[in-house]
Design a protein around this motif. Sequence first.
Motif, mmCIF file in Angstrom:
data_model
loop_
_atom_site.group_PDB
_atom_site.id
_atom_site.type_symbol
_atom_site.label_atom_id
_atom_site.label_comp_id
_atom_site.label_asym_id
_atom_site.label_seq_id
_atom_site.Cartn_x
_atom_site.Cartn_y
_atom_site.Cartn_z
ATOM 1 N N UNK A 230 0.792 -1.297 -0.097
ATOM 2 C CA UNK A 230 -0.065 -0.065 0.059
ATOM 3 C C UNK A 230 0.950 1.500 0.149
ATOM 4 N N UNK A 231 1.849 1.181 0.589
ATOM 5 C CA UNK A 231 2.859 2.214 0.786
ATOM 6 C C UNK A 231 3.436 2.712 -0.771
ATOM 7 N N UNK A 232 4.068 1.753 -1.447
ATOM 8 C CA UNK A 232 4.774 2.001 -2.536
ATOM 9 C C UNK A 232 3.747 1.965 -3.827
ATOM 10 N N UNK A 233 2.352 1.747 -3.753
ATOM 11 C CA UNK A 233 1.623 1.861 -4.804
ATOM 12 C C UNK A 233 0.876 3.206 -4.858
ATOM 13 N N UNK A 234 0.785 3.672 -6.167
ATOM 14 C CA UNK A 234 0.219 5.040 -6.397
ATOM 15 C C UNK A 234 -1.220 4.714 -6.249
ATOM 16 N N UNK A 235 -1.877 5.672 -6.153
ATOM 17 C CA UNK A 235 -3.339 5.957 -6.099
ATOM 18 C C UNK A 235 -4.060 4.971 -7.205
ATOM 19 N N UNK A 236 -4.876 4.454 -6.895
ATOM 20 C CA UNK A 236 -5.513 3.689 -8.219
ATOM 21 C C UNK A 236 -4.652 2.703 -8.648
ATOM 22 N N UNK A 237 -3.539 2.220 -8.078
ATOM 23 C CA UNK A 237 -2.794 1.240 -8.600
ATOM 24 C C UNK A 237 -3.342 -0.098 -8.390
ATOM 25 N N UNK A 238 -2.532 -1.076 -8.769
ATOM 26 C CA UNK A 238 -2.941 -2.479 -8.901
ATOM 27 C C UNK A 238 -1.902 -3.661 -8.298
ATOM 28 N N UNK A 239 -2.363 -4.575 -7.789
ATOM 29 C CA UNK A 239 -1.493 -5.788 -7.390
ATOM 30 C C UNK A 239 -1.905 -6.837 -7.976
ATOM 31 N N UNK A 240 -0.944 -7.673 -8.737
ATOM 32 C CA UNK A 240 -1.266 -8.713 -9.720
ATOM 33 C C UNK A 240 -0.582 -9.948 -8.904
ATOM 34 N N UNK A 241 -1.245 -10.893 -8.856
ATOM 35 C CA UNK A 241 -0.526 -12.288 -8.172
ATOM 36 C C UNK A 241 -0.854 -13.295 -9.296
ATOM 37 N N UNK A 242 0.369 -13.911 -9.774
ATOM 38 C CA UNK A 242 0.178 -14.820 -10.634
ATOM 39 C C UNK A 242 0.933 -16.363 -9.966
ATOM 40 N N UNK A 243 0.257 -17.304 -10.530
ATOM 41 C CA UNK A 243 0.915 -18.597 -10.009
ATOM 42 C C UNK A 243 0.755 -19.685 -11.408
ATOM 43 N N UNK A 244 1.807 -20.422 -11.605
ATOM 44 C CA UNK A 244 1.836 -21.771 -12.391
ATOM 45 C C UNK A 244 1.519 -22.675 -11.182
ATOM 46 N N UNK A 245 0.176 -23.005 -11.294
ATOM 47 C CA UNK A 245 -0.160 -24.149 -10.286
ATOM 48 C C UNK A 245 -0.166 -25.464 -10.761
ATOM 49 N N UNK A 246 0.678 -26.502 -10.392
ATOM 50 C CA UNK A 246 0.613 -27.594 -10.998
ATOM 51 C C UNK A 246 -0.875 -28.264 -11.100
ATOM 52 N N UNK A 247 -1.184 -29.140 -12.087
ATOM 53 C CA UNK A 247 -2.572 -29.412 -12.500
ATOM 54 C C UNK A 247 -2.378 -31.043 -11.998
ATOM 55 N N UNK A 248 -2.422 -31.380 -10.799
ATOM 56 C CA UNK A 248 -2.046 -32.732 -10.585
ATOM 57 C C UNK A 248 -3.248 -33.886 -10.991
ATOM 58 N N UNK A 249 -4.266 -33.162 -11.358
ATOM 59 C CA UNK A 249 -5.390 -34.314 -11.569
ATOM 60 C C UNK A 249 -5.700 -34.374 -12.868
ATOM 61 N N UNK A 250 -4.801 -33.936 -13.982
ATOM 62 C CA UNK A 250 -5.121 -33.667 -15.293
ATOM 63 C C UNK A 250 -4.454 -34.968 -15.917
ATOM 64 N N UNK A 251 -3.750 -35.505 -15.238
ATOM 65 C CA UNK A 251 -2.873 -36.837 -16.231
ATOM 66 C C UNK A 251 -2.630 -37.841 -15.061
ATOM 67 N N UNK A 252 -2.134 -39.201 -15.812
ATOM 68 C CA UNK A 252 -1.539 -39.988 -14.606
ATOM 69 C C UNK A 252 -0.288 -39.692 -14.264
ATOM 70 N N UNK A 253 0.491 -39.079 -14.924
ATOM 71 C CA UNK A 253 1.865 -38.574 -15.065
ATOM 72 C C UNK A 253 1.713 -37.610 -13.819
ATOM 73 N N UNK A 254 0.828 -36.754 -14.049
ATOM 74 C CA UNK A 254 0.943 -35.442 -12.956
ATOM 75 C C UNK A 254 0.427 -36.216 -11.546
ATOM 76 N N UNK A 255 -0.372 -37.106 -11.485
ATOM 77 C CA UNK A 255 -0.875 -37.685 -10.313
ATOM 78 C C UNK A 255 0.610 -38.463 -9.869
ATOM 79 N N UNK A 256 1.465 -39.130 -10.566
ATOM 80 C CA UNK A 256 2.521 -39.557 -10.337
ATOM 81 C C UNK A 256 3.682 -38.587 -9.522
ATOM 82 N N UNK A 257 3.563 -37.203 -10.454
ATOM 83 C CA UNK A 257 4.354 -36.315 -9.631
ATOM 84 C C UNK A 257 4.026 -35.920 -8.271
ATOM 85 N N UNK A 258 2.602 -35.804 -8.212
ATOM 86 C CA UNK A 258 2.073 -35.501 -6.686
ATOM 87 C C UNK A 258 2.478 -36.415 -5.834
ATOM 88 N N UNK A 259 2.577 -37.629 -5.900
ATOM 89 C CA UNK A 259 2.908 -38.949 -5.383
ATOM 90 C C UNK A 259 4.217 -38.948 -4.668
#
Length: 253
Positions: free
Chosen positions: A126-155
């Motif tokens: 809040x201190x460093x942001x200009x008035x009407x500024x924006x905070x943007x959060x980005x994550x590459x979230x692992x999609x563990x349920x999408x394939x048998x490989x990704x389920x194996x990664x989760x394990x």
Amino acid sequence: MSGETSDRFLGKTEDYKKFRPSYPLEIFQYLKQEHNLLESKICAEIGSGTGKFCELLIQNNNTVFAVEPNAEMRLAAEKSLGKFKSFISVNGNSENTTLKSQSVDFIFCAQSLHWFANEKTAKEMSRILKPHGKVVIVWNKKDYEKSSFMKGIHKIFIEDCIDFLSVKLENIPDDEILSSLFTEKYQSFSIASKQILNLEGLFGRMQSASYAPPENHPKYKKFRSEIENLFKKEEKKGTVEFLYETVTYVFTF
């Protein structure tokens, strides 16, 4: 990000830089169209790591302050991006960025907020942001349920890593992490993304995780063995698909 938290990535810089994914360019199309991310906007990325997201901001012709407490990662970003005048490396953290008050239009946290979502961070943003500024959060979230490989990664992460179940991003809903930072409403955007990895790439991607065991850890041998076994089982023409859902959250003030 505290010193203790950033230390979790000591010795992982090369793997992180080489094997972590970048971010879909559709994110920038969304931010331009819906949130006015113009070339003239001044940006800060908190927890900027090796500069993967900063590089995209530079390509978008934005000036970016890269705030990173981990010296290894900060130096790696400086090495690859220091030639650009629009890249400004900052030795700081989420609670003390060292930036001037009301100095940036956008604050970005790419693959980092879960390490430092707290009241002190919110106050500093809040201190460093200009008035009407924006905070943007980005994550590459692992999609563990999408394939048998990704389920194996989760394990593998659960059974063969050090403290996987303690990491917020992997085990706590996004809403809960976000609400620990701000109470304001936000807009969101998501898109499927993936990496195509050979065995070397998969090892590097797995080892870049904060919870992956280092070579001198008792779990390391089994960790590598399980990755190799999963690759042999799931590979097609020498590669596997590491799947993500890339999510973006935008707070406007």
